[in-house]
Design an enzyme around this catalytic site. Structure first.
Site, PDB file in Angstrom:
ATOM      1  N   TYR A   1      51.926  36.693  37.163  1.00  0.00           N
ATOM      2  CA  TYR A   1      50.547  36.646  37.666  1.00  0.00           C
ATOM      3  C   TYR A   1      50.425  35.670  38.844  1.00  0.00           C
ATOM      4  O   TYR A   1      49.841  36.006  39.878  1.00  0.00           O
ATOM      5  CB  TYR A   1      49.628  36.229  36.517  1.00  0.00           C
ATOM      6  CG  TYR A   1      48.153  36.232  36.845  1.00  0.00           C
ATOM      7  CD1 TYR A   1      47.432  37.422  36.908  1.00  0.00           C
ATOM      8  CD2 TYR A   1      47.469  35.042  37.082  1.00  0.00           C
ATOM      9  CE1 TYR A   1      46.071  37.424  37.204  1.00  0.00           C
ATOM     10  CE2 TYR A   1      46.113  35.034  37.379  1.00  0.00           C
ATOM     11  CZ  TYR A   1      45.416  36.227  37.428  1.00  0.00           C
ATOM     12  OH  TYR A   1      44.077  36.216  37.723  1.00  0.00           O
TER      13      TYR A   1
ATOM     14  N   VAL B   1      45.268  51.733  40.648  1.00  0.00           N
ATOM     15  CA  VAL B   1      45.590  51.052  41.912  1.00  0.00           C
ATOM     16  C   VAL B   1      47.064  50.664  42.023  1.00  0.00           C
ATOM     17  O   VAL B   1      47.540  50.320  43.111  1.00  0.00           O
ATOM     18  CB  VAL B   1      44.699  49.804  42.148  1.00  0.00           C
ATOM     19  CG1 VAL B   1      43.229  50.174  42.175  1.00  0.00           C
ATOM     20  CG2 VAL B   1      44.971  48.722  41.101  1.00  0.00           C
TER      21      VAL B   1
HETATM   22  P1  NAP Z   1      38.557  42.208  33.946  1.00  0.00           P
HETATM   23  O1  NAP Z   1      37.231  41.816  33.378  1.00  0.00           O
HETATM   24  O2  NAP Z   1      39.718  42.322  33.036  1.00  0.00           O
HETATM   25  O3  NAP Z   1      38.348  43.579  34.771  1.00  0.00           O
HETATM   26  C1  NAP Z   1      39.447  44.111  35.469  1.00  0.00           C
HETATM   27  C2  NAP Z   1      39.012  45.328  36.253  1.00  0.00           C
HETATM   28  O4  NAP Z   1      40.176  45.779  36.960  1.00  0.00           O
HETATM   29  C3  NAP Z   1      38.550  46.473  35.372  1.00  0.00           C
HETATM   30  O5  NAP Z   1      37.466  47.155  35.967  1.00  0.00           O
HETATM   31  C4  NAP Z   1      39.788  47.381  35.314  1.00  0.00           C
HETATM   32  O6  NAP Z   1      39.508  48.774  35.172  1.00  0.00           O
HETATM   33  C5  NAP Z   1      40.386  47.154  36.679  1.00  0.00           C
HETATM   34  N1  NAP Z   1      41.818  47.490  36.671  1.00  0.00           N
HETATM   35  C6  NAP Z   1      42.828  46.894  35.995  1.00  0.00           C
HETATM   36  N2  NAP Z   1      43.984  47.528  36.213  1.00  0.00           N
HETATM   37  C7  NAP Z   1      43.699  48.565  37.048  1.00  0.00           C
HETATM   38  C8  NAP Z   1      44.466  49.609  37.626  1.00  0.00           C
HETATM   39  N3  NAP Z   1      45.777  49.718  37.409  1.00  0.00           N
HETATM   40  N4  NAP Z   1      43.839  50.497  38.409  1.00  0.00           N
HETATM   41  C9  NAP Z   1      42.510  50.400  38.641  1.00  0.00           C
HETATM   42  N5  NAP Z   1      41.729  49.447  38.137  1.00  0.00           N
HETATM   43  C10 NAP Z   1      42.320  48.534  37.338  1.00  0.00           C
HETATM   44  O7  NAP Z   1      39.018  41.170  35.088  1.00  0.00           O
HETATM   45  P2  NAP Z   1      38.208  40.019  35.842  1.00  0.00           P
HETATM   46  O8  NAP Z   1      38.299  38.779  35.038  1.00  0.00           O
HETATM   47  O9  NAP Z   1      36.887  40.517  36.285  1.00  0.00           O
HETATM   48  O10 NAP Z   1      39.167  39.792  37.097  1.00  0.00           O
HETATM   49  C11 NAP Z   1      38.955  40.419  38.351  1.00  0.00           C
HETATM   50  C12 NAP Z   1      39.937  39.840  39.352  1.00  0.00           C
HETATM   51  O11 NAP Z   1      39.732  38.436  39.450  1.00  0.00           O
HETATM   52  C13 NAP Z   1      41.395  40.026  38.983  1.00  0.00           C
HETATM   53  O12 NAP Z   1      42.173  40.261  40.131  1.00  0.00           O
HETATM   54  C14 NAP Z   1      41.776  38.698  38.377  1.00  0.00           C
HETATM   55  O13 NAP Z   1      43.151  38.435  38.480  1.00  0.00           O
HETATM   56  C15 NAP Z   1      40.947  37.753  39.229  1.00  0.00           C
HETATM   57  N6  NAP Z   1      40.689  36.472  38.589  1.00  0.00           N
HETATM   58  C16 NAP Z   1      40.020  36.397  37.415  1.00  0.00           C
HETATM   59  C17 NAP Z   1      39.802  35.162  36.841  1.00  0.00           C
HETATM   60  C18 NAP Z   1      39.060  34.989  35.531  1.00  0.00           C
HETATM   61  O14 NAP Z   1      39.025  33.857  35.029  1.00  0.00           O
HETATM   62  N7  NAP Z   1      38.463  36.008  34.966  1.00  0.00           N
HETATM   63  C19 NAP Z   1      40.273  33.999  37.465  1.00  0.00           C
HETATM   64  C20 NAP Z   1      40.953  34.126  38.674  1.00  0.00           C
HETATM   65  C21 NAP Z   1      41.152  35.372  39.229  1.00  0.00           C
HETATM   66  P3  NAP Z   1      38.860  49.389  33.807  1.00  0.00           P
HETATM   67  O15 NAP Z   1      37.451  48.861  33.758  1.00  0.00           O
HETATM   68  O16 NAP Z   1      38.935  50.846  34.015  1.00  0.00           O
HETATM   69  O17 NAP Z   1      39.716  48.884  32.695  1.00  0.00           O
END
Ligand code: NAP
Length: 248
Positions: A156, A65
């Site tokens: 971030y 992305v």
């Molecule tokens: P995660 O478990 O690390 O999963 C991230 C997902 O994004 C994975 O499916 C990954 O693909 C995909 N991704 C990363 N870089 C990419 C790229 N360049 N192109 C395409 N796909 C990409 O993250 P999460 O915790 O679920 O977070 C999801 C969203 O919520 C993010 O935007 C994060 O900033 C936000 N968020 C998370 C939290 C938290 O506490 N976890 C809090 C606030 C906001 P692959 O599976 O192929 O690696």
């Protein structure tokens, strides 16, 4: 209340794991046809396969992305296959933490590209048919860190705060076409992204959360599903914090 989806197709980025996986599964369980996008073929492929095995409709597509040309190409191909993609959830995101003085240009750029520019690329690639059909939903996943700031995360938090401005401006641009655009700002959610937190840090964070627990991906998916539904037709340009009460 049961949410209504009228034969909709959704594209969810970062659908291979964590929050994106829960969003894809929740929308699919409500009858939405879901295009699961992640960086690696295996993770989005497994999620789509799981949805299909439960009787849902899903396909998978590996797209980086952060790469504008790759997103434009994928968006054009997907629109040729699907005619219209009614719902876009920009969820993919990464962290590359470090204090400002030690942060490399590369870590700055990579986070801005992946978390913020990606939203622009997909919106540009996907929303035109929504505007023609006079129905659409865009949900961008930000973070409470975009509201509060956090030491070690200037890249971030800047990317996540940028999502607020993008969301509000886009909401104003697309409102006349009945396309809504909202942001969800999760607090600390149990996913791979937070799995690396050491126990003391995790305990300290939990002590500051009024609901006294980290969130689950499903806590975010429920809010996103609502914003994508018929019932949310009159909601646009908003930021919804889902964080157990951390930010009040
Ligand atoms: P995660 O478990 O690390 O999963 C991230 C997902 O994004 C994975 O499916 C990954 O693909 C995909 N991704 C990363 N870089 C990419 C790229 N360049 N192109 C395409 N796909 C990409 O993250 P999460 O915790 O679920 O977070 C999801 C969203 O919520 C993010 O935007 C994060 O900033 C936000 N968020 C998370 C939290 C938290 O506490 N976890 C809090 C606030 C906001 P692959 O599976 O192929 O690696």
């Amino acid at each position: 209340m049961v949410l209504t989806f009228k034969d909709r197709t959704a594209l969810v980025t970062g659908a291979g794991r964590g929050i994106g996986k829960a969003i894809a599964e929740t929308l699919a369980a409500a009858g939405v046809n879901v295009i699961c996008v992640s960086k690696s073929e295996s993770s989005c492929g497994a999620v789509a396969e799981g949805i299909r095995s439960r009787g849902g409709k899903a396909t998978a597509r590996a797209v980086d992305v952060a790469d504008g040309a790759a997103v434009a190409e994928a968006a054009a191909e997907l629109l040729a296959e699907h005619e219209v993609i009614d719902i876009l959830v920009n969820n993919a995101g990464i962290t590359r933490d470090g204090l400002m003085l030690r942060m490399s240009d590369g870590d700055w750029q990579e986070v801005i590209q992946t978390n913020l520019s990606s939203c622009f690329y997909w919106i540009k690639g996907i929303t035109r048919p929504m505007t023609r059909r006079r129905w659409g939903r865009v949900v961008n996943i930000s973070s409470v860190v975009g509201l509060m700031g956090n030491p070690g995360q200037i890249n971030y938090s800047a990317s996540k705060a940028g999502i607020f401005g993008l969301t509000k401006s886009l909401a104003k641009e697309l409102a006349s076409r009945s396309v809504t655009c909202n942001a969800v700002a999760p607090g600390f959610i149990e996913t791979d992204m937070t799995a690396g937190l050491d126990e003391d840090v995790s305990r300290e964070i939990t002590s500051r959360i009024p609901l006294k627990r980290l969130g689950k991906p499903e806590d975010i998916a429920g809010m996103v599903a609502y914003l994508c539904s018929e019932e949310a037709a009159y909601v646009t340009g908003q930021v919804f914090t889902v964080d157990g009460g951390l930010v009040m």
